[in-house]
Design an enzyme around this catalytic site. Structure first.
Site, PDB file in Angstrom:
ATOM      1  N   TYR A 100      -9.436  15.450  -7.088  1.00 44.60           N
ATOM      2  CA  TYR A 100      -8.550  14.649  -7.938  1.00 44.60           C
ATOM      3  C   TYR A 100      -7.658  15.574  -8.758  1.00 44.60           C
ATOM      4  O   TYR A 100      -6.458  15.342  -8.889  1.00 44.60           O
ATOM      5  CB  TYR A 100      -9.377  13.754  -8.859  1.00 44.60           C
ATOM      6  CG  TYR A 100      -8.542  12.931  -9.825  1.00 44.60           C
ATOM      7  CD1 TYR A 100      -7.831  11.828  -9.384  1.00 44.60           C
ATOM      8  CD2 TYR A 100      -8.484  13.254 -11.181  1.00 44.60           C
ATOM      9  CE1 TYR A 100      -7.061  11.067 -10.261  1.00 44.60           C
ATOM     10  CE2 TYR A 100      -7.729  12.505 -12.064  1.00 44.60           C
ATOM     11  CZ  TYR A 100      -7.016  11.412 -11.603  1.00 44.60           C
ATOM     12  OH  TYR A 100      -6.254  10.674 -12.479  1.00 44.60           O
TER      13      TYR A 100
ATOM     14  N   SER B 277      -1.699  13.040 -15.240  1.00 46.81           N
ATOM     15  CA  SER B 277      -2.970  13.098 -15.950  1.00 46.81           C
ATOM     16  C   SER B 277      -3.112  14.479 -16.572  1.00 46.81           C
ATOM     17  O   SER B 277      -2.478  15.445 -16.120  1.00 46.81           O
ATOM     18  CB  SER B 277      -4.128  12.864 -14.972  1.00 46.81           C
ATOM     19  OG  SER B 277      -5.369  13.190 -15.554  1.00 46.81           O
TER      20      SER B 277
ATOM     21  N   LYS C 138      -3.467  15.780  -8.768  1.00 51.18           N
ATOM     22  CA  LYS C 138      -2.636  15.654  -9.966  1.00 51.18           C
ATOM     23  C   LYS C 138      -1.845  16.933 -10.249  1.00 51.18           C
ATOM     24  O   LYS C 138      -0.737  16.873 -10.788  1.00 51.18           O
ATOM     25  CB  LYS C 138      -3.502  15.263 -11.167  1.00 51.18           C
ATOM     26  CG  LYS C 138      -4.020  13.824 -11.085  1.00 51.18           C
ATOM     27  CD  LYS C 138      -2.860  12.828 -11.001  1.00 51.18           C
ATOM     28  CE  LYS C 138      -3.318  11.391 -11.030  1.00 51.18           C
ATOM     29  NZ  LYS C 138      -2.185  10.426 -11.003  1.00 51.18           N
TER      30      LYS C 138
ATOM     31  N   ASP D 262       0.879  -1.163   0.000  1.00 46.57           N
ATOM     32  CA  ASP D 262       0.000   0.000   0.000  1.00 46.57           C
ATOM     33  C   ASP D 262       0.920   1.217   0.000  1.00 46.57           C
ATOM     34  O   ASP D 262       1.615   1.470   0.987  1.00 46.57           O
ATOM     35  CB  ASP D 262      -0.875  -0.013   1.254  1.00 46.57           C
ATOM     36  CG  ASP D 262      -1.806   1.183   1.354  1.00 46.57           C
ATOM     37  OD1 ASP D 262      -1.648   2.135   0.556  1.00 46.57           O
ATOM     38  OD2 ASP D 262      -2.677   1.187   2.241  1.00 46.57           O
TER      39      ASP D 262
END
Length: 252
Positions: free
Chosen positions: A159, A144, A163, A63
């Site tokens: 999100y 991304s 990024k 993890d």
């Protein structure tokens, strides 16, 4: 064109999607790959499917939000396969939530701990081992298009923020590498919409998806880009600041 056969790579988040595609490509190219993921059963199944290829996959349960897990994983990979010359930081999560209407913070914490802190922890361990072994190394952060512009989809603001942090961390890491004159390249690879479990959460049977107007990229396209970067001369650093490699949303 540098040979990558026989070199050691560590890839995170390999239980599905982009990570699994990258591992498949690198093993096919003859690399020795340590594949990290929480869902270790999937990685073990992937390793079995790759038996007979030029390289091999070593499944490691990890993890990335746990520093102890990351340290143990890097130690296991280096002890079993040898000095790591390639790190692909792919592990990431997307939990869509409208903060104004729902006030959901758990997803924000998960994305920050995985997409940002987990990536930074793996980058640190990768850099430390490459410097220690005086390796000609490459670190690729799977970013991304959301790390360069705010996408017009409700519920993914956090999100986007995670990024954007990856973009900043990548640039900062490149500055650090330059300051210590290490022969290590640092790349931020920014795909658009990729067919994966992550994008699948936006699809509901019988309903129009937020991604319906876009043609989805296969994960193998991202794996091909990773191979291109690794096979480029060490003097060539593919980065968002110099050679901008960004896979945009192609229209149908």
């Amino acid at each position: 064109m540098p040979a990558i056969e026989g070199k050691v790579a560590l890839v995170t988040g390999v239980s599905s999607g982009i990570g699994a595609a990258i591992v498949t490509e690198l093993v096919g190219q003859g690399m020795l790959v340590a594949g990290l993921a929480r869902r270790i059963d999937r990685v073990e199944a992937l390793a079995k499917s790759l038996v007979g290829k030029k390289g091999k996959l070593l499944p490691i349960k990890c993890d990335v939000s746990s520093q102890d897990d990351v340290k143990k994983a890097f130690a296991t990979a280096e002890k079993t396969l040898g000095p790591i010359s390639v790190l692909v930081n792919n592990a990431g999560v997307l939990r869509a939530a409208n903060l104004i209407q729902e006030g959901a913070i758990d997803g924000v914490q998960l994305m920050m701990s995985t997409n940002v802190v987990g990536l930074a922890t793996c980058a640190r361990e990768g850099l430390l081992t490459m410097v220690k072994n005086k390796t000609e190394g490459t670190i690729i952060n799977i970013n991304s298009v959301a790390g360069h512009s705010v996408l017009p989809f409700p519920g993914i603001g956090a999100y986007n923020a995670s990024k954007f942090a990856v973009t900043a961390l990548t640039e900062g890491l490149r500055n650090e590498v330059s300051a210590i004159k290490a022969n290590i390249r640092v790349t931020s690879l920014s795909p658009g919409a990729v067919e994966s479990e992550m994008s699948g959460q936006f699809k509901k049977e019988g309903e129009e998806s937020q991604l319906s107007e876009f043609e989805m990229l296969p994960a193998s396209d991202i794996a091909d880009c990773v191979t291109f970067i690794l096979k480029s001369p060490q003097r060539m650093n593919v980065s968002t600041g110099k050679i901008h490699l960004e896979i945009v949303f192609p229209k149908k």
